[in-house]
Motif scaffolding. Structure first.
Motif, PDB file in Angstrom:
ATOM      1  N   GLU A   1       0.828  -1.222   0.000  1.00  0.00           N
ATOM      2  CA  GLU A   1       0.000   0.000   0.000  1.00  0.00           C
ATOM      3  C   GLU A   1       0.856   1.263   0.000  1.00  0.00           C
ATOM      4  N   ILE A   2       0.510   2.176  -0.920  1.00  0.00           N
ATOM      5  CA  ILE A   2       1.177   3.484  -1.009  1.00  0.00           C
ATOM      6  C   ILE A   2       0.321   4.516  -0.272  1.00  0.00           C
ATOM      7  N   ARG A   3       0.979   5.517   0.299  1.00  0.00           N
ATOM      8  CA  ARG A   3       0.246   6.570   1.017  1.00  0.00           C
ATOM      9  C   ARG A   3      -0.794   7.227   0.122  1.00  0.00           C
ATOM     10  N   LYS A   4      -1.952   7.438   0.695  1.00  0.00           N
ATOM     11  CA  LYS A   4      -2.987   8.154  -0.055  1.00  0.00           C
ATOM     12  C   LYS A   4      -2.718   9.658   0.052  1.00  0.00           C
ATOM     13  N   ASN A   5      -3.351  10.416  -0.826  1.00  0.00           N
ATOM     14  CA  ASN A   5      -3.276  11.894  -0.808  1.00  0.00           C
ATOM     15  C   ASN A   5      -1.876  12.442  -1.080  1.00  0.00           C
ATOM     16  N   LEU A   6      -1.037  11.660  -1.778  1.00  0.00           N
ATOM     17  CA  LEU A   6       0.258  12.220  -2.203  1.00  0.00           C
ATOM     18  C   LEU A   6      -0.017  13.176  -3.357  1.00  0.00           C
ATOM     19  N   SER A   7       0.702  14.293  -3.376  1.00  0.00           N
ATOM     20  CA  SER A   7       0.446  15.288  -4.421  1.00  0.00           C
ATOM     21  C   SER A   7       0.718  14.718  -5.815  1.00  0.00           C
ATOM     22  N   THR A   8       1.754  13.880  -5.902  1.00  0.00           N
ATOM     23  CA  THR A   8       2.062  13.220  -7.174  1.00  0.00           C
ATOM     24  C   THR A   8       2.186  11.722  -6.938  1.00  0.00           C
ATOM     25  N   PRO A   9       1.377  10.913  -7.587  1.00  0.00           N
ATOM     26  CA  PRO A   9       1.504   9.463  -7.401  1.00  0.00           C
ATOM     27  C   PRO A   9       2.901   8.994  -7.806  1.00  0.00           C
ATOM     28  N   PRO A  10       3.522   8.148  -7.012  1.00  0.00           N
ATOM     29  CA  PRO A  10       4.887   7.705  -7.327  1.00  0.00           C
ATOM     30  C   PRO A  10       4.910   6.759  -8.523  1.00  0.00           C
TER      31      PRO A  10
ATOM     32  N   ALA B   1       7.192   8.483   3.960  1.00  0.00           N
ATOM     33  CA  ALA B   1       6.951   9.532   2.965  1.00  0.00           C
ATOM     34  C   ALA B   1       6.269   8.955   1.723  1.00  0.00           C
ATOM     35  N   LEU B   2       6.397   7.643   1.541  1.00  0.00           N
ATOM     36  CA  LEU B   2       5.846   7.001   0.352  1.00  0.00           C
ATOM     37  C   LEU B   2       4.867   5.872   0.698  1.00  0.00           C
ATOM     38  N   PHE B   3       5.224   5.076   1.709  1.00  0.00           N
ATOM     39  CA  PHE B   3       4.415   3.904   2.059  1.00  0.00           C
ATOM     40  C   PHE B   3       3.351   4.239   3.095  1.00  0.00           C
ATOM     41  N   ALA B   4       2.185   3.594   2.953  1.00  0.00           N
ATOM     42  CA  ALA B   4       1.151   3.675   3.989  1.00  0.00           C
ATOM     43  C   ALA B   4       1.610   2.895   5.215  1.00  0.00           C
ATOM     44  N   GLU B   5       1.013   3.167   6.376  1.00  0.00           N
ATOM     45  CA  GLU B   5       1.411   2.465   7.605  1.00  0.00           C
ATOM     46  C   GLU B   5       1.052   0.981   7.564  1.00  0.00           C
ATOM     47  N   THR B   6       0.174   0.598   6.629  1.00  0.00           N
ATOM     48  CA  THR B   6      -0.205  -0.813   6.484  1.00  0.00           C
ATOM     49  C   THR B   6       0.748  -1.565   5.560  1.00  0.00           C
ATOM     50  N   ASN B   7       1.676  -0.855   4.933  1.00  0.00           N
ATOM     51  CA  ASN B   7       2.658  -1.483   4.051  1.00  0.00           C
ATOM     52  C   ASN B   7       3.536  -2.436   4.863  1.00  0.00           C
TER      53      ASN B   7
END
Length: 434
Positions: free
Chosen positions: A278-287, A331-337
């Motif tokens: 899982e990637i962090r939601k609400n990132l200004s630019t998707p990685p 900064a990139l990964f969600a806490e569930t990653n």
């Protein structure tokens, strides 16, 4: 080709697949498929004084060996029964003092050599597979693994020169490789390491990342229980590895340790990989893929760095590694990653060691829900996390949260360990006392 069976199961072999174990009858969730006493085993040194060397019973007031004063027993009967194995180490520990330091694998192999001399016939641990039939994969070992084997053989000769008649080097090479490929770690209800063992019949089961059985321990006996319904004719699958990680990671581990790649339904579908990565939601630019790949490489490197650092850094330095890596990955990964969860789990362990109960609780609360998603339904990892959290809550006077967590642990443990296991009685008692 079909051969002999054991308690509703049957050993089989098929071209290209190798040996395995099939069910001959229906097993429902929670059923004991079979039990297997250890062929040989050794209590880890860190648990001496807390567990009996012979039966692994955990209790206070154990009696210590009068000679070496390092081995502890329930009573004289346990001490006498263990003497054929303990005498291997007793005089040597006295002679070497603080310089007595064979690895757990070396200690286990020494005991196997003694057992092989004492028992020429099949034992109760080898009803389907004998220890001599273990796959060693010697031809697949890389230089690093061969060097480890060489070091272990040298240590065996060094520490047991007066106690053992050694087989030739080729036999020892085969034995160490077979133990490394087929050995088991005995763990308690919180997955703390208690010792190492070989259970030949249990080693017969093939691996799946969606296993239908789970292996737990009652003293020095392995118990195999169904965690899915199993029908006659179904193959019985255990998991050899931690199932938290995505498909690519799991297969890297399987290839490195067991020399095969898994093609189970979970590895084919990769159904859990997206949630695990899982990637962090609400990132200004998707990685992009490269950015994600770079962070995964960092995560794997920091996991390895932490593993090595545990041998020489202080607890506070270890906690700093965890916190800095979580900040960077976060900064990139969600806490569930799963990479975040891995470092949170390490941080929780350090906090427990430092008796920072609030810190440990904070990490545990973040870990538990994702564990319930990423792991199979009846996972020892999930159960142990509920146990740790429950006991933390009770220690911090959060009784209702504590009881709730312990009950969730119990629901999994009753399936995995069986309702008559002493761990179940202990957890029920903890709940009743609130």
């Amino acid at each position: 080709m079909k051969t002999e069976g054991i308690e509703g199961t049957e050993k089989f072999s098929s071209p290209g697949k190798g040996r395995g174990l099939n069910a001959l009858k229906h097993f429902k969730v929670g059923d004991l498929v079979f039990a297997c006493p250890a062929y040989a085993y050794v209590l880890t040194e860190n648990e001496r004084g807390a567990h009996c060397e012979l039966c692994f019973t955990r209790r206070e007031g154990l009696s210590k060996c009068g000679k070496c004063k390092q081995a502890y027993y329930c009573d004289v009967d346990c001490q006498k029964s263990d003497w054929p194995m303990h005498k291997l180490e007793c005089s040597a520990m006295c002679a070497y003092g603080e310089n007595w330091c064979p690895s757990e694998t070396v200690r286990l192999v020494a005991r196997i050599i003694v057992k092989q001399k004492l028992h020429k016939d099949r034992t109760q641990s080898e009803r389907l597979l004998t220890l001599k039939e273990f796959e060693s994969h010697l031809d697949k070992l890389d230089n690093e693994k061969n060097e480890m084997n060489e070091a272990d053989i040298a240590a065996l000769h060094h520490f047991y020169s007066k106690q053992l008649d050694f087989p030739d080097k080729a036999t020892l090479n085969e034995l160490f490789a077979g133990v490394n490929n087929n050995g088991f770690t005995i763990e308690d209800e919180e997955l703390s390491h208690l010792g190492s063992a070989v259970f030949p019949d249990v080693a017969l089961m093939n691996h799946s990342c969606d296993p239908n059985v789970i292996v737990t321990y009652k003293g020095t006996t392995a118990e195999v229980r169904a965690v899915q319904d199993i029908s006659p004719g179904d193959e019985i699958f255990n998991s050899y590895i931690d199932l938290l990680y995505p498909t690519e990671d799991r297969n890297e581990r399987l290839i490195d340790s067991y020399f095969f790649e898994c093609d189970c339904p979970e590895c084919t579908s990769k159904s859990k990989d997206k949630a695990k990565m899982e990637i962090r939601k609400n990132l200004s630019t998707p990685p992009g893929p490269e950015e994600i790949k770079k962070m995964v490489t960092y995560a794997k490197n920091v996991i390895e760095e932490f593993r090595r650092a545990k041998h020489y850094k202080t607890p506070n330095e270890l906690l700093e590694i965890c916190e800095l890596s979580l900040e960077k990955m976060g900064a990139l990964f969600a806490e569930t990653n799963v990479y975040m969860l891995h470092m949170m789990y390490q941080a929780m362990g350090v906090c427990l060691y430092l008796q920072d109960w609030d810190g440990a609780m904070k990490y545990g609360e973040k870990i538990i829900k994702p564990y319930s998603v990423h792991y199979p339904l009846y996972s020892l990892n999930t159960a142990s996390m509920y146990l740790k959290l429950g006991r933390l809550y009770l220690g911090l006077e959060k009784k209702s949260l504590g009881v709730k967590a312990l009950k969730k642990a119990l629901a999994i443990m009753e399936i995995a360990h069986g309702k008559d296991h002493h761990y179940i009685a202990e957890v029920r008692k903890e709940i009743e006392e609130q």
